[in-house]
Design an enzyme around this catalytic site. Structure first.
Site, PDB file in Angstrom:
ATOM      1  N   TYR A  89       0.723  -1.115  -0.121  1.00 18.66           N
ATOM      2  CA  TYR A  89       0.129   0.061   0.168  1.00 18.66           C
ATOM      3  C   TYR A  89       0.945   1.213  -0.026  1.00 18.66           C
ATOM      4  O   TYR A  89       2.079   1.533   0.868  1.00 18.66           O
ATOM      5  CB  TYR A  89      -0.910  -0.259   1.243  1.00 18.66           C
ATOM      6  CG  TYR A  89      -1.687   1.148   1.622  1.00 18.66           C
ATOM      7  CD1 TYR A  89      -2.346   1.961   0.619  1.00 18.66           C
ATOM      8  CD2 TYR A  89      -1.623   1.888   2.853  1.00 18.66           C
ATOM      9  CE1 TYR A  89      -3.149   3.129   0.549  1.00 18.66           C
ATOM     10  CE2 TYR A  89      -2.448   2.903   2.995  1.00 18.66           C
ATOM     11  CZ  TYR A  89      -3.200   3.605   1.788  1.00 18.66           C
ATOM     12  OH  TYR A  89      -3.835   4.728   2.355  1.00 18.66           O
ATOM     13  N   ASN A  98       0.353   5.530  -0.304  1.00 16.64           N
ATOM     14  CA  ASN A  98      -0.100   6.793  -0.585  1.00 16.64           C
ATOM     15  C   ASN A  98       1.008   7.253  -1.293  1.00 16.64           C
ATOM     16  O   ASN A  98       2.199   7.819  -0.354  1.00 16.64           O
ATOM     17  CB  ASN A  98      -0.528   7.478   0.542  1.00 16.64           C
ATOM     18  CG  ASN A  98      -1.990   7.086   0.885  1.00 16.64           C
ATOM     19  OD1 ASN A  98      -2.882   7.054  -0.105  1.00 16.64           O
ATOM     20  ND2 ASN A  98      -2.385   7.074   2.128  1.00 16.64           N
ATOM     21  N   ARG A 140     -11.405   9.390  -8.501  1.00 18.83           N
ATOM     22  CA  ARG A 140     -12.487   9.273  -7.658  1.00 18.83           C
ATOM     23  C   ARG A 140     -12.394  10.815  -6.661  1.00 18.83           C
ATOM     24  O   ARG A 140     -11.021  11.299  -6.887  1.00 18.83           O
ATOM     25  CB  ARG A 140     -12.418   8.167  -6.523  1.00 18.83           C
ATOM     26  CG  ARG A 140     -11.115   8.044  -5.789  1.00 18.83           C
ATOM     27  CD  ARG A 140     -11.048   6.833  -5.022  1.00 18.83           C
ATOM     28  NE  ARG A 140     -10.543   6.803  -4.071  1.00 18.83           N
ATOM     29  CZ  ARG A 140      -8.943   6.423  -3.592  1.00 18.83           C
ATOM     30  NH1 ARG A 140      -8.369   5.790  -4.905  1.00 18.83           N
ATOM     31  NH2 ARG A 140      -8.380   6.383  -2.825  1.00 18.83           N
ATOM     32  N   ASP A 160     -12.292  11.638  -2.453  1.00 17.34           N
ATOM     33  CA  ASP A 160     -12.384  11.046  -1.111  1.00 17.34           C
ATOM     34  C   ASP A 160     -12.746  12.207  -0.325  1.00 17.34           C
ATOM     35  O   ASP A 160     -11.894  13.363  -0.374  1.00 17.34           O
ATOM     36  CB  ASP A 160     -11.086  10.516  -0.599  1.00 17.34           C
ATOM     37  CG  ASP A 160     -10.491   9.299  -1.264  1.00 17.34           C
ATOM     38  OD1 ASP A 160     -11.438   8.884  -2.385  1.00 17.34           O
ATOM     39  OD2 ASP A 160      -9.464   8.661  -1.144  1.00 17.34           O
ATOM     40  N   ASP A 170      -2.045   5.031  -4.407  1.00 12.26           N
ATOM     41  CA  ASP A 170      -3.074   6.289  -4.578  1.00 12.26           C
ATOM     42  C   ASP A 170      -2.065   7.692  -4.831  1.00 12.26           C
ATOM     43  O   ASP A 170      -1.118   7.867  -4.189  1.00 12.26           O
ATOM     44  CB  ASP A 170      -3.907   6.497  -3.153  1.00 12.26           C
ATOM     45  CG  ASP A 170      -5.311   5.899  -3.245  1.00 12.26           C
ATOM     46  OD1 ASP A 170      -5.693   5.104  -4.346  1.00 12.26           O
ATOM     47  OD2 ASP A 170      -5.780   5.781  -2.272  1.00 12.26           O
TER      48      ASP A 170
END
Length: 149
Positions: free
Chosen positions: A53, A55, A99, A101, A132
């Site tokens: 993961y 960011n 998207r 958020d 992301d």
């Protein structure tokens, strides 16, 4: 806390491009909806053992335990109030999302709509990678709180 997101002018919620086509995209949209639970224990069930993961402005987490710890840490300083995925597409186990958020910095109570492009790798119904891309500075300035340290 349920707040609405001001839909960007370029986003078309009724577009076919906003709907899941196939199991990988359906899994990603389900995961995006689950993010607003702000529950690392619930979310980690979506991830494979050998996951990653990242960011992108912040350090990456490798492995399920590190991803869990990263999510749990994030949820102590911010909440994900809503995720609106406007576009989703995939090929060969790689799912792309565009998207917005809606996030709240818990220390300040300030909320901010953050445009995000996400890339998730899916294998055997689990997330093996999640990156992301967003503007960290815009978020930090909007909520008066530094995530980047």
């Amino acid at each position: 806390m349920t707040q609405s997101i001001q839909r960007p002018q370029w986003a078309d919620a009724s577009s076919e491009a906003a709907r899941a086509h196939g199991a990988d995209e359906a899994l990603v949209l389900e995961f995006m909806d689950a993010l607003s639970s702000n529950d690392a224990d619930r979310l980690i069930a979506y991830f494979a053992d050998d996951t990653m993961y990242h960011n992108m402005p912040l350090p990456a987490a490798y492995g399920r335990d590190a991803v869990h710890a990263t999510l749990a840490g994030l949820f102590t300083v911010m909440s994900i109030d809503k995720v609106d995925t406007f576009y989703i597409a995939s090929r060969d186990g790689v799912v792309f999302t565009e998207r917005v958020d809606l996030l709240t910095a818990l220390p300040t109570g300030k909320s901010f709509e953050l445009p995000v492009t996400g890339i998730l790798h899916i294998r055997d119904g689990k997330i093996t990678g999640w990156r992301d891309y967003f503007d960290l500075r815009s978020f930090e300035e909007a909520v008066d709180f530094a995530l980047g340290g």
